[in-house]
Design a protein around this motif. Structure first.
Motif, mmCIF file in Angstrom:
data_model
loop_
_atom_site.group_PDB
_atom_site.id
_atom_site.type_symbol
_atom_site.label_atom_id
_atom_site.label_comp_id
_atom_site.label_asym_id
_atom_site.label_seq_id
_atom_site.Cartn_x
_atom_site.Cartn_y
_atom_site.Cartn_z
ATOM 1 N N HIS A 83 11.086 6.073 0.830
ATOM 2 C CA HIS A 83 11.634 6.171 2.185
ATOM 3 C C HIS A 83 10.587 6.829 3.071
ATOM 4 O O HIS A 83 10.322 8.026 2.950
ATOM 5 N N ALA A 84 9.967 6.048 3.929
ATOM 6 C CA ALA A 84 8.905 6.600 4.785
ATOM 7 C C ALA A 84 8.698 5.694 5.986
ATOM 8 O O ALA A 84 9.004 4.507 5.951
ATOM 9 N N VAL A 85 8.170 6.286 7.048
ATOM 10 C CA VAL A 85 7.708 5.509 8.195
ATOM 11 C C VAL A 85 6.294 5.054 7.830
ATOM 12 O O VAL A 85 5.532 5.797 7.228
ATOM 13 N N TYR A 86 5.931 3.828 8.192
ATOM 14 C CA TYR A 86 4.703 3.296 7.593
ATOM 15 C C TYR A 86 3.407 3.967 8.042
ATOM 16 O O TYR A 86 2.393 3.820 7.389
ATOM 17 N N ASP A 87 3.431 4.755 9.120
ATOM 18 C CA ASP A 87 2.192 5.474 9.437
ATOM 19 C C ASP A 87 1.983 6.655 8.480
ATOM 20 O O ASP A 87 0.941 7.304 8.513
ATOM 21 N N GLU A 88 2.965 6.906 7.618
ATOM 22 C CA GLU A 88 2.814 7.961 6.595
ATOM 23 C C GLU A 88 2.146 7.437 5.328
ATOM 24 O O GLU A 88 2.040 8.157 4.331
ATOM 25 N N LEU A 89 1.696 6.179 5.356
ATOM 26 C CA LEU A 89 1.143 5.573 4.139
ATOM 27 C C LEU A 89 0.087 6.432 3.430
ATOM 28 O O LEU A 89 0.171 6.621 2.209
ATOM 29 N N PRO A 90 -0.914 6.978 4.152
ATOM 30 C CA PRO A 90 -1.909 7.781 3.433
ATOM 31 C C PRO A 90 -1.286 8.959 2.671
ATOM 32 O O PRO A 90 -1.686 9.247 1.537
ATOM 33 N N ASP A 91 -0.267 9.621 3.275
ATOM 34 C CA ASP A 91 0.395 10.745 2.579
ATOM 35 C C ASP A 91 1.167 10.248 1.365
ATOM 36 O O ASP A 91 1.177 10.885 0.302
ATOM 37 N N VAL A 92 1.846 9.113 1.518
ATOM 38 C CA VAL A 92 2.621 8.567 0.391
ATOM 39 C C VAL A 92 1.681 8.273 -0.776
ATOM 40 O O VAL A 92 1.955 8.639 -1.925
ATOM 41 N N LEU A 93 0.539 7.657 -0.476
ATOM 42 C CA LEU A 93 -0.410 7.321 -1.552
ATOM 43 C C LEU A 93 -0.993 8.579 -2.181
ATOM 44 O O LEU A 93 -1.169 8.659 -3.392
ATOM 45 N N ALA A 94 -1.238 9.593 -1.335
ATOM 46 C CA ALA A 94 -1.788 10.847 -1.878
ATOM 47 C C ALA A 94 -0.784 11.470 -2.850
ATOM 48 O O ALA A 94 -1.156 11.924 -3.941
ATOM 49 N N ARG A 95 0.505 11.470 -2.467
ATOM 50 C CA ARG A 95 1.542 12.033 -3.352
ATOM 51 C C ARG A 95 1.617 11.273 -4.672
ATOM 52 O O ARG A 95 1.878 11.831 -5.721
ATOM 53 N N LEU A 96 1.386 9.951 -4.605
ATOM 54 C CA LEU A 96 1.455 9.120 -5.815
ATOM 55 C C LEU A 96 0.122 9.110 -6.586
ATOM 56 O O LEU A 96 -0.013 8.433 -7.595
ATOM 57 N N ARG A 97 -0.846 9.852 -6.056
ATOM 58 C CA ARG A 97 -2.194 9.905 -6.652
ATOM 59 C C ARG A 97 -2.836 8.523 -6.780
ATOM 60 O O ARG A 97 -3.402 8.155 -7.813
ATOM 61 N N ILE A 98 -2.708 7.758 -5.703
ATOM 62 C CA ILE A 98 -3.356 6.438 -5.648
ATOM 63 C C ILE A 98 -4.440 6.536 -4.578
ATOM 64 O O ILE A 98 -4.141 6.608 -3.388
ATOM 65 N N PRO A 99 -5.712 6.583 -4.991
ATOM 66 C CA PRO A 99 -6.765 6.798 -3.996
ATOM 67 C C PRO A 99 -6.978 5.613 -3.056
ATOM 68 O O PRO A 99 -7.189 5.782 -1.870
ATOM 69 N N ARG A 100 -6.943 4.419 -3.573
ATOM 70 C CA ARG A 100 -7.216 3.221 -2.765
ATOM 71 C C ARG A 100 -6.317 2.088 -3.230
ATOM 72 O O ARG A 100 -5.904 2.059 -4.388
ATOM 73 N N VAL A 101 -6.049 1.135 -2.322
ATOM 74 C CA VAL A 101 -5.204 0.007 -2.720
ATOM 75 C C VAL A 101 -5.958 -1.307 -2.493
ATOM 76 O O VAL A 101 -6.931 -1.351 -1.736
ATOM 77 N N GLN A 102 -5.459 -2.362 -3.143
ATOM 78 C CA GLN A 102 -6.141 -3.658 -3.048
ATOM 79 C C GLN A 102 -5.482 -4.571 -2.003
ATOM 80 O O GLN A 102 -6.108 -5.497 -1.517
ATOM 81 N N GLY A 103 -4.209 -4.309 -1.694
ATOM 82 C CA GLY A 103 -3.543 -5.172 -0.717
ATOM 83 C C GLY A 103 -2.530 -4.402 0.109
ATOM 84 O O GLY A 103 -1.925 -3.436 -0.378
ATOM 85 N N VAL A 104 -2.369 -4.805 1.372
ATOM 86 C CA VAL A 104 -1.334 -4.219 2.236
ATOM 87 C C VAL A 104 -0.685 -5.349 3.037
ATOM 88 O O VAL A 104 -1.380 -6.224 3.568
ATOM 89 N N LEU A 105 0.642 -5.299 3.098
ATOM 90 C CA LEU A 105 1.369 -6.287 3.893
ATOM 91 C C LEU A 105 2.287 -5.571 4.882
ATOM 92 O O LEU A 105 2.960 -4.590 4.519
#
Ligand code: SAM
Length: 321
Positions: A83-105
């Protein structure tokens, strides 16, 4: 949630745009983010099409998360819904310990569920409380905007977000009426808009309330401000070779996306340099020529696809400029 109720827009084209980043040999365990999960239509197709991929799905609407959670349950821990507003994406990924992603839609705008559930107040065709919040746990609804904003501000919103030429006329009527009794439901607003427009304006472009409703929805959810932050943030999360696809539904959204992609794809070297140093080279490559449109066939089957504009880009360089 039946298939007739919701058909994902430009689905195959979105999958094709993202595919080179999400399948071998590009990456053994790619991560793809669906920033606008909705009913999970695009997400389900991504999980099915790219069996090695992990999906992170975001939505600000808790009901959307619940419904798509049921739909994606068969994919187990390959799907993580947040549950997040999409401009929070970098924080969401940081919490999940995902440094970089391969795709965004991104599939912007409202979902069929939000439009179909009359009591959410998005639809002008049914009488309902004027709410229009995608996240009903926070913020103010459309009725409060209509009842409390100064007239000049309402005119600006209707013009900018609804491209409503009759904004002044509609707002004068709204202000006159709200002094008698504050607005609470959509039917009264629809009727007022219809009554306040000249005959000629009523004959063009479908329901005359459509543009006002779009404008209120964009204001209530702060949609353009969020998008302006979110697209560059999403590009920033892409690994080199990663791809982003964005489906917009009106010109203001599409213009924002176009500007961010064009800026990323531009060579910023001062003129006259014989060799362009790496730091001036583009960090994005455009994957679509202008914006792609749905086919006539798709629009005939799914009228909600009609205004869609799809743009894609690929991250080609690491450094930020
Ligand atoms: C058009 S629907 C997506 C439909 C989805 N692609 C599908 O196939 O089911 C857009 C969704 O994005 C969500 N949304 C809109 N703006 C958002 C934002 N700023 N942050 C997070 N979610 C947002 C809405 O709540 C809605 O559920």
């Amino acid at each position: 949630m039946s298939q007739t109720r919701h058909v994902p827009v430009m689905l195959q084209r979105c999958l094709d745009l993202l595919a080179p980043a999400l399948q071998a040999p590009a990456h053994p365990e790619p991560v793809v983010v669906d920033c606008t999960l909705g009913l999970g239509g695009h997400s389900e197709a991504l999980l099915a099409a790219f069996p090695a991929a992990r999906l992170i799905g975001l939505d600000r609407d808790k009901e959307a998360l619940r419904l798509s959670g049921e739909r994606l349950a068969p994919y187990g821990d390959r799907a993580t819904l947040v549950h997040a507003v999409y401009d929070e994406l970098p924080d969401v990924l940081a919490r999940l310990r995902i440094p970089r992603v391969q795709g965004v839609l991104f599939d912007l705008g409202v979902s069929s569920m939000q439009l179909d559930e009359a009591d959410r107040g998005f639809a002008y065709a049914q009488d309902a409380p004027l709410d229009m919040r995608m996240d009903q746990t926070t913020g103010i609804g459309a009725a409060e905007v209509l009842n409390t904003y100064p007239p000049g501000e309402l005119v600006r919103i209707l013009r900018a977000y609804g491209e409503e030429k009759q904004a002044k006329r509609i707002v004068s009527a709204v202000v006159r009426e709200r002094e008698k009794e504050p607005f609470s439901n959509s039917a009264r607003l629809v009727e007022l808009i219809r009554d306040s427009l000249p005959q000629a304006a009523k004959r063009t472009g479908g329901n005359p309330a459509k543009r006002t409703f779009q404008a209120l929805r964009i204001e209530v959810n702060g949609e353009l401000g969020v998008l302006e932050r979110a697209i560059p943030a999403a590009v920033g999360t892409l690994a080199v070779g990663g791809r982003i696809a964005v489906l917009s539904y009106h010109s203001l959204e599409d213009r924002l996306v176009k500007q961010v992609f064009a800026a990323g794809a531009a060579n910023t070297a001062p003129p006259g340099l014989p060799v362009v140093p790496e730091r001036y080279q583009p960090r994005l490559k455009l994957l679509t020529r202008g914006a792609e449109l749905p086919t006539e066939e798709e629009v005939a089957q799914n009228r909600r696809a009609a205004p869609a504009r799809l743009r894609g880009a690929q991250r080609v360089r690491e450094e930020e400029r």
